[in-house]
Design an enzyme around this catalytic site. Structure first.
Site, mmCIF file in Angstrom:
data_model
loop_
_atom_site.group_PDB
_atom_site.id
_atom_site.type_symbol
_atom_site.label_atom_id
_atom_site.label_comp_id
_atom_site.label_asym_id
_atom_site.label_seq_id
_atom_site.Cartn_x
_atom_site.Cartn_y
_atom_site.Cartn_z
ATOM 1 C CG MET A 38 47.488 44.955 39.268
ATOM 2 S SD MET A 38 46.905 44.044 40.701
ATOM 3 C CE MET A 38 48.360 44.136 41.774
ATOM 4 C CB SER A 39 43.263 48.586 35.721
ATOM 5 O OG SER A 39 43.714 49.866 36.132
ATOM 6 C CG HIS B 192 36.698 48.093 42.086
ATOM 7 N ND1 HIS B 192 37.024 48.749 40.928
ATOM 8 C CD2 HIS B 192 37.853 47.885 42.725
ATOM 9 C CE1 HIS B 192 38.322 48.923 40.875
ATOM 10 N NE2 HIS B 192 38.864 48.401 41.959
ATOM 11 C CG ASN C 53 51.609 51.560 46.424
ATOM 12 O OD1 ASN C 53 50.585 51.700 45.744
ATOM 13 N ND2 ASN C 53 52.564 50.735 46.093
ATOM 14 C CG HIS D 87 43.412 46.134 48.606
ATOM 15 N ND1 HIS D 87 43.443 46.734 47.357
ATOM 16 C CD2 HIS D 87 42.104 46.073 48.951
ATOM 17 C CE1 HIS D 87 42.204 47.013 46.976
ATOM 18 N NE2 HIS D 87 41.377 46.633 47.926
ATOM 19 C CG HIS E 293 40.829 44.874 38.116
ATOM 20 N ND1 HIS E 293 39.766 45.145 38.940
ATOM 21 C CD2 HIS E 293 41.579 46.008 38.069
ATOM 22 C CE1 HIS E 293 39.856 46.393 39.370
ATOM 23 N NE2 HIS E 293 40.942 46.940 38.860
ATOM 24 C CB ALA F 42 44.991 52.737 42.756
ATOM 25 C CE1 TYR G 17 41.941 41.840 41.160
ATOM 26 C CE2 TYR G 17 43.258 43.385 39.894
ATOM 27 C CZ TYR G 17 42.306 43.135 40.860
ATOM 28 O OH TYR G 17 41.719 44.172 41.535
ATOM 29 C CD GLU G 18 37.602 41.644 39.541
ATOM 30 O OE1 GLU G 18 36.509 41.367 40.054
ATOM 31 O OE2 GLU G 18 37.826 42.714 38.942
ATOM 32 C CB SER H 265 41.339 50.772 43.760
ATOM 33 O OG SER H 265 41.546 49.695 42.935
HETATM 34 N N1 HPA Z 1 51.431 47.581 42.181
HETATM 35 C C1 HPA Z 1 50.428 47.172 41.368
HETATM 36 N N2 HPA Z 1 49.227 47.704 41.387
HETATM 37 C C2 HPA Z 1 48.990 48.698 42.251
HETATM 38 C C3 HPA Z 1 49.975 49.177 43.114
HETATM 39 C C4 HPA Z 1 51.269 48.579 43.087
HETATM 40 O O1 HPA Z 1 52.188 48.949 43.838
HETATM 41 N N3 HPA Z 1 49.419 50.176 43.840
HETATM 42 C C5 HPA Z 1 48.137 50.312 43.416
HETATM 43 N N4 HPA Z 1 47.874 49.414 42.448
#
Ligand code: HPA
Length: 278
Positions: free
Chosen positions: A217-218, A64, A241, A253, A86, A116, A88-89, A33
């Site tokens: 998540m990847s 993406h 973050n 996001h 991903h 990310a 989750y999609e 991302s």
């Molecule tokens: N959690 C999960 N996935 C993420 C995060 C997070 O804080 N930041 C970027 N991708």
């Protein structure tokens, strides 16, 4: 859309890619991302939209792009995946990891995977990269492992070793390059959760106690399949973050994408440095 792929399906895609390029890529890069701008430095690029590739799963997430960019980066022939799909999609693990199988059919021996991630380690500063030294396969431990199902003997063994899922020499090299380039580099353990929800404070404290440094998540599914197929892996997370262990702030996001913009040039410099030293 297909969810189970044969070697012939993989070769159909690999052949389509081969038919459009004059080079033989030796390194594969997967961009997460907000890191799409990395592919802009590639010289003499051949761009192949994912929808040109027969059976290739298409991403639905903002940020993406969906294309392969193949060309030269720091003198190395690379194949860059600008955008990935991903779990989750709603995709199957076989779909999430299909690009790695295609890279293996193309003879790519090294894969650099980026993502990310949230910084669970409270010493991490968002905006810095983290080299992944190991992962916690929480998703696969409890459920879907991308290698579940008949083993594809052409690629690797039924019960693959994961003691060095992230190649130690590549980790060492990345540390060295970061030092030379004066890039602050965190290092640690990455966990892949199913998403798409961000974590609750209780989730985050659980992960911290489990020894995790960064959450995303990847990556883990792709890294497992890369290892199965005998590829060497380098994983780099962009810490976008801070993880709020006590709910003292929110994760969005938008923040992930914004910090991704600051991270992208640093990740690019780091990856370019690694490619030069390989
Ligand atoms: N959690 C999960 N996935 C993420 C995060 C997070 O804080 N930041 C970027 N991708």
């Amino acid at each position: 859309m297909k969810t189970k792929y044969t070697i012939e399906d993989m070769d159909r895609i690999a052949d389509e890619i081969r038919s459009r390029i004059a080079i033989k890529p030796e390194i594969g890069l997967i961009l997460g991302s907000g890191l799409g701008q990395l592919s802009e430095s590639i010289q003499d690029p051949t761009v192949i939209p994912y929808h040109d590739l027969p059976g290739w799963p298409l991403s639905t997430v903002e940020g993406h792009a969906g294309e392969l960019v193949i060309g030269k980066l720091e003198g190395k022939d690379v194949l860059v995946m600008n955008g990935r799909i991903h779990f989750y999609e709603g995709y199957e693990m076989s779909q999430v990891t299909l690009p790695i199988r295609v890279m293996q059919r193309l003879g790519i021996e090294i894969v650099i995977v980026t993502n990310a991630a949230g910084g669970i380690n409270q010493d991490f500063t968002p905006g810095n990269p983290m080299v992944i030294t190991d992962h916690l396969n929480l998703l696969g431990m409890a459920g879907p492992n991308p290698l579940r199902g008949p083993n594809l003997e052409e690629f690797g063994t039924r019960f693959p070793d994961m003691s060095q899922a992230y190649d130690r020499k590549l980790v060492d090299l990345t540390r060295k390059v970061a030092k030379e380039l004066d890039i602050t580099l965190h290092e640690g353990i990455y966990v892949c959760l199913a998403g798409p929800t961000f974590e609750t404070p209780a989730d985050l404290r659980f992960l911290l106690n489990a020894g995790v440094d960064a959450v995303g998540m990847s990556t883990v599914p792709e890294v497992i399949v890369a290892n199965h197929g005998g590829q060497r892996v380098l994983g780099i997370s962009g810490i976008t973050n801070k993880s709020f262990l006590y709910g003292e702030g929110e994760t969005t996001h938008v923040e992930v994408m914004e910090t991704g913009k600051i991270l992208a040039p640093k990740m690019m410099e780091l990856i370019k440095g690694v490619l030069r030293s390989l």
